[in-house]
Design a protein around this motif. Structure first.
Motif, PDB file in Angstrom:
ATOM      1  N   LEU A  77       0.431  -1.226   0.311  1.00 48.78           N
ATOM      2  CA  LEU A  77       0.058   0.496   0.148  1.00 48.78           C
ATOM      3  C   LEU A  77       0.605   1.166  -0.212  1.00 48.78           C
ATOM      4  O   LEU A  77       0.725   1.993  -0.760  1.00 48.78           O
ATOM      5  N   PRO A  78       1.892   1.575   0.989  1.00 52.21           N
ATOM      6  CA  PRO A  78       2.605   2.221   0.614  1.00 52.21           C
ATOM      7  C   PRO A  78       3.254   2.712  -0.867  1.00 52.21           C
ATOM      8  O   PRO A  78       3.776   4.084  -0.999  1.00 52.21           O
ATOM      9  N   VAL A  79       3.622   2.209  -1.798  1.00 50.52           N
ATOM     10  CA  VAL A  79       3.529   2.594  -2.486  1.00 50.52           C
ATOM     11  C   VAL A  79       2.477   2.771  -3.576  1.00 50.52           C
ATOM     12  O   VAL A  79       2.692   4.650  -4.355  1.00 50.52           O
ATOM     13  N   PHE A  80       1.617   3.036  -3.137  1.00 46.63           N
ATOM     14  CA  PHE A  80       0.844   3.519  -3.969  1.00 46.63           C
ATOM     15  C   PHE A  80       0.056   4.384  -3.200  1.00 46.63           C
ATOM     16  O   PHE A  80      -0.406   6.037  -3.401  1.00 46.63           O
ATOM     17  N   LEU A  81       0.125   4.848  -2.127  1.00 45.23           N
ATOM     18  CA  LEU A  81       0.168   5.797  -1.145  1.00 45.23           C
ATOM     19  C   LEU A  81       0.673   7.326  -1.502  1.00 45.23           C
ATOM     20  O   LEU A  81       0.686   8.451  -1.522  1.00 45.23           O
ATOM     21  N   LEU A  82       2.107   7.066  -1.061  1.00 47.94           N
ATOM     22  CA  LEU A  82       2.996   8.011  -1.478  1.00 47.94           C
ATOM     23  C   LEU A  82       3.284   8.496  -3.209  1.00 47.94           C
ATOM     24  O   LEU A  82       3.381   9.440  -3.312  1.00 47.94           O
ATOM     25  N   SER A  83       3.002   7.743  -3.677  1.00 48.78           N
ATOM     26  CA  SER A  83       3.562   8.047  -5.030  1.00 48.78           C
ATOM     27  C   SER A  83       2.506   9.030  -5.345  1.00 48.78           C
ATOM     28  O   SER A  83       2.111   9.667  -6.513  1.00 48.78           O
ATOM     29  N   LEU A  84       1.052   8.118  -4.940  1.00 46.16           N
ATOM     30  CA  LEU A  84      -0.501   9.411  -5.659  1.00 46.16           C
ATOM     31  C   LEU A  84      -0.085  10.410  -4.662  1.00 46.16           C
ATOM     32  O   LEU A  84      -0.510  11.594  -5.672  1.00 46.16           O
ATOM     33  N   ASN A  85       0.666  10.973  -3.919  1.00 52.15           N
ATOM     34  CA  ASN A  85       0.629  11.967  -3.300  1.00 52.15           C
ATOM     35  C   ASN A  85       1.503  12.441  -3.908  1.00 52.15           C
ATOM     36  O   ASN A  85       1.333  13.947  -3.908  1.00 52.15           O
ATOM     37  N   TRP A  86       2.612  11.821  -4.176  1.00 54.46           N
ATOM     38  CA  TRP A  86       3.698  12.673  -5.015  1.00 54.46           C
ATOM     39  C   TRP A  86       3.356  13.272  -6.283  1.00 54.46           C
ATOM     40  O   TRP A  86       3.384  14.445  -6.245  1.00 54.46           O
ATOM     41  N   LEU A  87       3.071  12.208  -6.865  1.00 56.55           N
ATOM     42  CA  LEU A  87       2.702  12.723  -8.144  1.00 56.55           C
ATOM     43  C   LEU A  87       1.255  13.162  -9.053  1.00 56.55           C
ATOM     44  O   LEU A  87       1.251  14.034 -10.145  1.00 56.55           O
ATOM     45  N   SER A  88       0.176  13.558  -7.588  1.00 55.76           N
ATOM     46  CA  SER A  88      -1.434  13.619  -8.189  1.00 55.76           C
ATOM     47  C   SER A  88      -2.264  14.439  -7.567  1.00 55.76           C
ATOM     48  O   SER A  88      -2.819  15.227  -7.738  1.00 55.76           O
ATOM     49  N   PHE A  89      -2.005  14.241  -6.151  1.00 53.82           N
ATOM     50  CA  PHE A  89      -2.731  14.680  -4.792  1.00 53.82           C
ATOM     51  C   PHE A  89      -1.687  16.499  -4.364  1.00 53.82           C
ATOM     52  O   PHE A  89      -2.070  17.284  -4.643  1.00 53.82           O
ATOM     53  N   ASN A  90      -0.428  15.786  -3.997  1.00 55.65           N
ATOM     54  CA  ASN A  90      -0.727  17.486  -3.143  1.00 55.65           C
ATOM     55  C   ASN A  90       0.502  17.668  -3.546  1.00 55.65           C
ATOM     56  O   ASN A  90       1.460  18.933  -2.767  1.00 55.65           O
ATOM     57  N   LYS A  91       1.201  17.157  -4.604  1.00 53.86           N
ATOM     58  CA  LYS A  91       2.522  17.186  -5.484  1.00 53.86           C
ATOM     59  C   LYS A  91       3.371  17.159  -3.697  1.00 53.86           C
ATOM     60  O   LYS A  91       3.990  18.140  -4.579  1.00 53.86           O
ATOM     61  N   VAL A  92       3.296  16.762  -3.171  1.00 48.90           N
ATOM     62  CA  VAL A  92       4.592  16.782  -2.060  1.00 48.90           C
ATOM     63  C   VAL A  92       6.128  15.602  -2.310  1.00 48.90           C
ATOM     64  O   VAL A  92       5.276  14.337  -2.465  1.00 48.90           O
ATOM     65  N   ARG A  93       6.849  15.534  -2.510  1.00 48.20           N
ATOM     66  CA  ARG A  93       7.806  14.673  -2.782  1.00 48.20           C
ATOM     67  C   ARG A  93       8.091  14.250  -1.119  1.00 48.20           C
ATOM     68  O   ARG A  93       8.471  14.684  -0.717  1.00 48.20           O
TER      69      ARG A  93
END
Length: 306
Positions: free
Chosen positions: A113-129
């Motif tokens: 799950l963290p792969v999906f969670l952190l990747s989506l947050n980085w690439l789509s939602f908050n744009k936070v690396r």
């Protein structure tokens, strides 16, 4: 509206954070085993729907009785969206997947799950690396998950077709869960307790609808459930849904995604220990190494949160 990346600063917030994480770590780690017990002789989607409808009704009524105002249509739409994603799709997929693969393998796959969670947050939602330390913790956690349960078990647990179905279902569930988690901080939701109840009611109704269309059930099939299934459902209602899901819902709205993601590393460890105690599973040296690596990854992600 509070951002998912807002740091937790006050002492009360820190205490709540620790309690919520502990609840999600331990209680949710036990749900794999109890979902298996609940559904081994009963239709899976039907039992999942009964679980969430019961827990949701309790939370919703409690929220209304303790002063929460009547939710608006907009709030029902928001809570319903989260409920369908987290409970209807993600938990529904997990419940069905456990009909094809063992609980330990399910916990292993859910650890992705963290792969999906952190990747989506980085690439789509908050744009936070994520910070470099958090990324290192993420990778270390995945290595730990790999060592926790031998990969070759995936090919010996019911045949390749069953394994592919189970793995595919949990992958879909992980994606739905990640999207629902990240949306939780963006939608207009009511108070925490009543919001959790609303999400369970909508998710449960969705599961019941699919169950009535696909499983040989009626609204009263629950009376035919054996005591073991009913006892497991009661445990899941109280500890998995009312306490565990409410804790997760709070984390999704008040904690950084990197920190929320850590539960997916701890849950397989808990599932492994419970399997050893109550299902006769053997803990190998490789499993202990995997558990140690996972905890190290959790520490790095926690230290590296933004």
């Amino acid at each position: 509206m509070q951002s998912l990346t807002t740091p937790v600063a006050t002492p009360n917030h820190r205490v709540t954070l620790i309690l919520a994480l502990t609840s999600v770590y331990i209680l949710w780690g036990s749900t794999y085993l109890f979902i298996h017990f609940m559904t081994e002789r009963m239709p899976p989607l039907y039992m999942a729907s009964m679980r969430f409808l019961a827990a949701g009704s309790i939370l919703y009524l409690y929220g209304r009785m303790t002063g929460s105002p009547m939710p608006t249509r907009k709030q029902w739409m928001a809570a319903g969206t989260i409920g369908i994603l987290l409970l209807g799709i993600a938990n529904g997929c997990l419940t069905i997947a456990l009909q094809y693969i063992p609980t330990g393998i399910a916990a292993l796959l859910a650890g992705m799950l963290p792969v999906f969670l952190l990747s989506l947050n980085w690439l789509s939602f908050n744009k936070v690396r994520p910070s470099n330390l958090a990324i290192a913790g993420l990778l270390l956690g995945l290595v730990g998950v790999y060592f926790l349960i031998k990969p070759d078990k995936l090919h010996n647990a019911g045949g390749m077709q069953a394994n592919l179905i189970g793995a595919g279902l949990i992958t879909i569930g992980n994606l739905a869960w990640a999207v629902g988690t990240l949306l939780s901080g963006r939608l207009s939701l009511p108070g925490q307790v009543i919001s959790s109840g609303m999400q369970m009611l909508v998710g449960g109704l969705g599961l019941l609808t699919v169950s009535m269309l696909t499983e040989p059930v009626t609204l009263f099939t629950l009376v035919q459930a054996p005591p073991k299934a009913l006892g497991s459902m009661l445990y899941l209602v109280v500890f998995g849904s009312i306490i565990g899901f409410s804790s997760y819902a709070w984390l999704a709205r008040n904690a950084p995604p990197q920190l929320v993601a850590t539960y997916a590393y701890v849950n397989p460890v808990v599932a492994l220990l419970l399997g050893s105690l109550f299902a006769g599973e053997t803990i190998t040296g490789q499993s202990l190494i995997g558990a140690a690596i996972i905890i190290s990854g959790v520490v790095l992600i926690t230290l590296g949160r933004k």
